[in-house]
Design an enzyme around this catalytic site. Structure first.
Site, PDB file in Angstrom:
ATOM      1  N   ASP A  74       0.854  -1.189   0.000  1.00  0.00           N
ATOM      2  CA  ASP A  74       0.000   0.000   0.000  1.00  0.00           C
ATOM      3  C   ASP A  74       0.888   1.236   0.000  1.00  0.00           C
ATOM      4  OD1 ASP A  74       0.876   0.266   2.597  1.00  0.00           O
ATOM      5  OD2 ASP A  74      -0.978  -0.428   3.506  1.00  0.00           O
TER       6      ASP A  74
ATOM      7  N   ASP B 129      -8.294  -7.493   1.602  1.00  0.00           N
ATOM      8  CA  ASP B 129      -7.280  -7.772   2.625  1.00  0.00           C
ATOM      9  C   ASP B 129      -7.746  -7.234   3.967  1.00  0.00           C
ATOM     10  OD1 ASP B 129      -5.504  -5.137   3.584  1.00  0.00           O
ATOM     11  OD2 ASP B 129      -6.678  -4.842   1.761  1.00  0.00           O
TER      12      ASP B 129
END
Length: 372
Positions: free
Chosen positions: A93, A267
């Site tokens: 990320d 996720d």
């Protein structure tokens, strides 16, 4: 192009997608749950154990790895795959969510975000360019554009300005990305809980032509019904021929809703976090091993599970480990919980293949306790 997405089929009953993502480090069958390895490790798990439960892709965190041990060291080690001995796909990320969650420790400007490290209080400045520099050094297969994740609740004008800055930052991220042939950069659709702003964000990002797209700014404290509503109208705005990723979702009900809406990837830290607190996800619902009723329960965590923990240990023994704060207790529950969500993903893919995802959802919900 660093990745290739193939839409295999859509479920006639639900509209969910069965797909395949080919990356430089392997193929990902979707829909898929992605275990989170924030600091270059999935807590309590070895790479071999992750492979045994058929983990297809895992996540690491740009912000945390930038702070410790530093992206320069990881690049020197040969990149994140070599550093952590994981040869499968990795998604990183952008660090945006972590930076913004610091709240009082940071200041946002058009240029980027100034923040103080929670490690030692030192000052840092994170920009789209810095996020790309770090992620390029990490060498992940999929990178995320630097975005601002607005809080919930937030007024419409704030969310509008935030998403417009996210678009500008997305463009800067794309311009700063050094390895587009080996690392795919995804854009992140923002817009809070406002349909017209989600449309605006999706339209602006699609014009930038990223290899994949994520939905950000959900599962941040909003009611479940609102989250599902936003998910259901946002997903169809995303390109059909590219991967779709819903960030931060890991409970079975959210995974089902995501898949039914047409999401490919999700996720969450939930399965590993609750494992460390003594909780197991089972086909009959969640159980807390600290509960006294498991003191002399010599059955596996889940009769329907074939993971290492369920093949070899009983609830009674794992409860003993948890009560004594033994590391093995957290390890066994982590193996089990991740295996549970990976098998759920596999069963969802099978149900899509057979055009019966809504039937499977109802069967699962009845057993899990979502339907009384």
């Amino acid at each position: 192009m660093a990745i290739k997405y193939e839409l295999i089929k859509e479920c006639k009953q639900s509209g969910a997608r069965l797909g395949r993502i080919t990356t430089p480090h392997g193929v990902i069958e979707t829909p898929i749950f992605m275990p989170v390895g924030t600091k270059a490790t999935v807590k309590a798990m070895t790479p071999e154990e992750l492979k045994e439960i058929e983990t297809q892709i895992l996540l690491s965190n740009t912000f945390h790895l930038y702070l410790r041990p530093g992206h320069e060291l990881i690049e020197k080690a040969g990149g994140l795959h070599k550093f952590m001995n994981w040869d499968g796909p990795i998604l990183t990320d952008s660090g945006g969510f972590q930076v913004f969650s610091l709240d009082k420790l940071r200041e946002i400007t058009e240029e980027g975000v100034e923040f103080r490290s929670f490690v030692d209080g030192s000052k840092h400045f994170f920009t789209p360019e810095k996020s790309m520099e770090v992620q390029n050094a990490l060498g992940s297969d999929i990178m995320m554009a630097f975005d601002e994740c607005p809080p919930y609740p937030a007024d419409k004008e704030y969310v509008r300005k935030s998403l417009e800055m996210t678009t500008r930052w997305a463009k800067r991220s794309k311009d700063a990305h050094k390895n587009p042939e080996t690392q795919a950069l995804f854009g992140i659709i923002q817009g809070g809980m406002f349909r017209d702003l989600r449309e605006q964000s999706a339209k602006e990002l699609i014009e930038l032509d990223f290899p994949g797209y994520a939905i950000g700014g959900l599962s941040v404290g909003e009611p479940k019904e609102l989250m599902i509503e936003v998910l259901k109208y946002t997903t169809p705005m995303m390109p059909k021929d590219k991967p779709r990723y819903l960030m931060g979702v890991g409970t079975p009900d959210y995974i089902f809703e995501a898949a039914i809406s047409g999401i490919d990837m999700f996720d969450c830290v939930l399965p590993t976090r609750i494992a460390r607190n003594g909780t197991a996800m089972t086909s009959q619902g969640r159980i807390n091993l600290k509960n006294a009723k498991f003191f002399d329960d010599f059955t596996p965590l889940d009769d329907e599970c074939d993971c290492y923990a369920c093949r070899n240990y009983t609830k009674s023994y794992i409860r003993h480990l948890v009560k004594e704060n033994e590391i093995l207790g957290a390890r066994l529950l982590t193996i089990h919980n991740l295996n549970f969500l990976l098998r759920l993903s596999e069963n969802i893919r099978e149900a899509i293949k057979n055009d019966r995802l809504l039937d499977y959802k109802e069967e699962f919900y009845k057993k899990y306790g979502y339907i009384k």
